[in-house]
Design a protein around this motif. Structure first.
Motif, short mmCIF file in Angstrom:
data_model
loop_
_atom_site.label_atom_id
_atom_site.label_comp_id
_atom_site.label_asym_id
_atom_site.label_seq_id
_atom_site.Cartn_x
_atom_site.Cartn_y
_atom_site.Cartn_z
N LYS A 117 1.82 0.83 -0.78
CA LYS A 117 0.69 1.72 -1.52
C LYS A 117 -0.40 1.00 -0.64
O LYS A 117 -1.49 1.74 -0.34
CB LYS A 117 0.46 1.54 -2.79
CG LYS A 117 1.38 2.57 -3.80
CD LYS A 117 1.04 2.44 -4.98
CE LYS A 117 1.43 3.36 -6.09
NZ LYS A 117 1.48 4.83 -5.49
N ARG A 118 -0.39 -0.36 -0.39
CA ARG A 118 -1.50 -1.17 0.19
C ARG A 118 -0.98 -2.36 0.88
O ARG A 118 0.17 -2.86 0.41
CB ARG A 118 -2.56 -1.51 -0.86
CG ARG A 118 -3.76 -1.98 -0.17
CD ARG A 118 -4.94 -2.50 -1.22
NE ARG A 118 -5.87 -3.36 -0.48
CZ ARG A 118 -6.67 -4.34 -0.80
NH1 ARG A 118 -6.70 -4.26 -1.98
NH2 ARG A 118 -7.46 -4.83 0.05
N HIS A 171 7.11 2.17 4.63
CA HIS A 171 7.41 3.18 3.93
C HIS A 171 7.08 2.80 2.51
O HIS A 171 7.14 3.65 1.54
CB HIS A 171 8.85 3.71 4.28
CG HIS A 171 9.92 2.49 4.01
ND1 HIS A 171 10.08 1.61 4.82
CD2 HIS A 171 10.81 2.30 3.19
CE1 HIS A 171 11.10 0.72 4.46
NE2 HIS A 171 11.56 1.10 3.46
N GLU A 202 -6.69 -5.35 6.90
CA GLU A 202 -6.15 -4.07 6.20
C GLU A 202 -5.27 -3.26 6.98
O GLU A 202 -5.91 -2.88 7.91
CB GLU A 202 -7.31 -3.53 5.53
CG GLU A 202 -7.12 -2.43 4.30
CD GLU A 202 -6.90 -2.82 2.93
OE1 GLU A 202 -7.67 -3.82 2.60
OE2 GLU A 202 -6.04 -2.48 2.44
N THR A 203 -4.19 -2.97 6.51
CA THR A 203 -3.44 -1.82 7.17
C THR A 203 -4.01 -0.59 6.77
O THR A 203 -3.86 0.05 5.87
CB THR A 203 -1.85 -2.08 6.87
OG1 THR A 203 -1.43 -3.45 6.86
CG2 THR A 203 -1.12 -1.11 7.77
N PRO A 204 -4.05 0.40 8.04
CA PRO A 204 -4.58 1.69 7.94
C PRO A 204 -3.54 2.47 7.05
O PRO A 204 -2.48 2.33 7.39
CB PRO A 204 -4.97 2.17 9.12
CG PRO A 204 -5.10 1.02 10.09
CD PRO A 204 -4.31 -0.13 9.38
N LYS A 205 -4.02 3.41 6.23
CA LYS A 205 -2.91 4.29 5.42
C LYS A 205 -1.91 4.58 6.37
O LYS A 205 -0.91 4.78 5.60
CB LYS A 205 -3.80 5.24 4.58
CG LYS A 205 -4.53 4.89 3.38
CD LYS A 205 -3.84 5.41 2.21
CE LYS A 205 -4.41 4.89 0.98
NZ LYS A 205 -4.45 3.53 0.48
N LYS A 206 -2.31 5.41 7.50
CA LYS A 206 -1.23 5.99 8.13
C LYS A 206 -0.41 5.04 8.91
O LYS A 206 0.92 5.31 9.35
CB LYS A 206 -1.86 7.02 9.18
CG LYS A 206 -2.46 6.33 10.33
CD LYS A 206 -2.99 7.47 11.26
CE LYS A 206 -3.96 7.04 12.50
NZ LYS A 206 -4.20 5.65 12.67
N GLU A 207 -0.59 3.68 8.90
CA GLU A 207 0.42 2.83 9.47
C GLU A 207 1.24 1.80 8.38
O GLU A 207 2.00 1.13 8.75
CB GLU A 207 -0.33 1.81 10.35
CG GLU A 207 -0.76 2.35 11.46
CD GLU A 207 -1.72 1.36 12.15
OE1 GLU A 207 -1.71 0.39 12.13
OE2 GLU A 207 -2.83 2.12 13.00
N LEU A 208 0.97 2.24 7.01
CA LEU A 208 1.69 1.49 5.88
C LEU A 208 3.13 1.59 6.10
O LEU A 208 3.96 2.76 6.38
CB LEU A 208 1.11 2.17 4.67
CG LEU A 208 -0.28 1.67 3.95
CD1 LEU A 208 -0.49 2.42 2.87
CD2 LEU A 208 -0.23 0.31 3.99
N HIS A 235 1.47 -7.02 -0.25
CA HIS A 235 1.88 -5.63 -0.18
C HIS A 235 1.69 -5.25 -1.80
O HIS A 235 2.11 -5.97 -2.69
CB HIS A 235 3.18 -5.50 0.02
CG HIS A 235 3.32 -5.83 1.52
ND1 HIS A 235 4.57 -6.37 2.07
CD2 HIS A 235 2.50 -5.75 2.53
CE1 HIS A 235 4.36 -6.83 3.09
NE2 HIS A 235 3.30 -6.50 3.71
N ASP A 280 -4.14 -3.61 -9.02
CA ASP A 280 -5.30 -3.61 -8.11
C ASP A 280 -5.66 -4.97 -8.08
O ASP A 280 -6.05 -5.55 -7.07
CB ASP A 280 -6.17 -2.35 -8.04
CG ASP A 280 -5.66 -1.30 -7.73
OD1 ASP A 280 -4.76 -1.05 -7.09
OD2 ASP A 280 -6.23 -0.15 -7.92
#
Ligand code: GAP
Length: 446
Positions: A245-246, A242, A234-240, A265, A206
């Motif tokens: 993690k971030r 495959h 920031e990329t929203p979690k649901k659009e990450l 990433h 992190d």
């Protein structure tokens, strides 16, 4: 600036930065060729990134892996499954295809027709390795350069005796069967990436993510991008993706809106653990400080910085393009003409120095200018130009970002000095020919 995009495309073609691929056959969609000045600019961008990563940072080594790899790589990485697919819709009337997430309405943006239901479309470019075109020879052009880095994680670590944390940097071509390539060189099917993978202990990931994000933004700022033209998203979690993690996009304010130029990433242990599982190889890192204990073995996490060479080049062109009305050069033919100045960072400028004899019909002057050119071109990319008025020649150089012009005139023959003109300040100074290369070197490095 109005019509900036058109102006940049026109300048790119007119002055040899970027050409449409296969132009004499009507062009080949989404592919571009870099001309004489484009390739210099591109090389300078890559050099700036390579120096930053492998020299200015500690613990990063380089790699140049092949584009073609075993197709097993792409099975393990998740690129052959739905993980690397775009949702595609087709217009029932004109049959144009669109990426679903780029559509603003539920109608075709070309003809207004109805659209089909979305279907997944894999972006990997397929080819055959070998003379027989069958399932056994199918392989893929790499869709991201970093997979070549993961393939060589052990080779590099062992041959260079590296300990975690360390990084591997690579520059190279990548290919994606993009559904809607567009915006000049922004989204193409063949492009180049500059990727660095930082292998670290999961507990530090992190903190290192924040570190690398800041470092990468600073790289663009150092090379002349204004703070207000760069931002992070920031990329929203649901659009990450495959593997992520971030993910944070570094975005630039292009003429067509804010768009990603680089992604930072946290890939966690997705790649190494999947490649270990599929290959049966042990890709865990054994911490030497706790050798033997299973607690000291782990899959390193990967913090990735992934930049596009073509997008960086486009970014630098957009940022540096300026128009000045009213005669920037005192000798300009018409004080009302618009003059274009490309204020690229000196380290990126394709031509560093232009040598211009004041007149072309005096052999003593042209000979002297050619001698100076011959001496300087060993040190820098130089151009010799004797065609047209001196004002026009300055403007030709301003338009392609040349930081310094040297004029050889009648005084040169007597005093053995030249006029040195600065692109940005337009100030002129007399400089002795003796020591000119060192003087310029110092100025270019400032
Ligand atoms: N390895 C991670 C990765 O490839 P990405 O966000 O898909 O991440 C990283 O791509 C960068 O590669 C982008 O920020 C962009 O600069 C460049 N890139 C990706 N697709 C591209 C395309 N179709 N055309 C030009 N550049 C592209």
């Amino acid at each position: 600036m109005e019509n900036l995009m058109e102006k940049i495309i026109s300048l790119s073609k007119r002055r040899g930065f970027v050409f449409q691929s296969s132009e004499i056959y009507g062009g080949f969609s989404s592919c571009y060729d870099y001309g004489p000045l484009g390739v210099e600019l591109k090389n300078n961008i890559k050099k700036a990134w390579w120096s930053e990563m492998t020299r200015f940072h500690e613990g990063i080594v380089g790699l140049d892996a092949s584009i073609l790899m075993s197709p097993k790589v792409w099975e393990a990485s998740g690129h052959l499954t739905a993980g690397f697919a775009d949702e595609l819709v087709e217009c029932k009337k004109c049959h144009h295809r669109f990426k679903k997430d780029l559509l603003e309405k539920n109608k075709c943006s070309d003809c207004g027709g109805d659209l089909t239901v979305p279907k997944k479309f894999n972006l990997m470019m397929k080819t055959f390795a070998g003379p027989v075109e069958d399932e056994a020879t199918v392989t893929y052009l790499r869709a991201e350069t970093c997979q070549g880095i993961y393939m060589n994680f052990l080779n590099v670590m062992q041959s260079m005796r590296l300990k975690i944390p360390f990084g591997i940097a690579q520059i190279g071509k990548a290919f994606r069967n993009e559904i809607t390539p567009k915006d000049f060189i922004f989204r193409t099917r063949e492009f180049e990436q500059m990727e660095m993978q930082w292998f670290c202990n999961p507990k530090d990931a992190d903190k290192l993510f924040e570190y690398w994000l800041k470092e990468r933004i600073n790289w663009y700022l150092k090379l002349g991008i204004k703070k207000e033209n760069i931002r992070v998203k920031e990329t929203p979690k649901k659009e990450l993706a495959h593997y992520a993690k971030r993910a944070v996009d570094i975005e630039y304010k292009f003429p067509f809106g804010w768009k990603e130029i680089e992604g930072v990433h946290n890939r966690g242990d997705w790649d190494l653990s999947n490649h270990a599982k599929h290959s049966g190889q042990n890709l865990k890192y054994e911490d030497p400080s706790s050798a033997g204990a299973s607690a000291g073995k782990y899959y390193p996490y990967i913090i990735e910085t992934s930049a596009g060479v073509d997008r960086s080049l486009f970014t630098f062109l957009c940022e540096s393009y300026q128009e000045v009305r009213g005669g920037r050069t005192e000798t300009t033919e018409s004080a009302k003409e618009i003059e274009v100045v490309l204020k690229l960072h000196k380290s990126l400028a394709p031509i560093k120095v232009a040598v211009l004899p004041l007149v072309k019909n005096k052999p003593e002057i042209t000979k002297k200018a050619q001698d100076i050119y011959s001496t300087l071109k060993i040190h820098f990319v130089c151009q010799y130009d004797e065609v047209g008025s001196i004002g026009r020649r300055y403007r030709r150089q301003d338009e392609v970002a040349t930081p310094y012009c040297i004029t050889v005139d009648f005084d040169t023959l007597e005093k053995d000095d030249v006029t040195l003109r600065d692109r940005d300040t337009m100030k002129q100074e007399r400089v002795e020919i003796k020591g000119l290369a060192d003087y310029l070197k110092a100025k270019l490095e400032k």
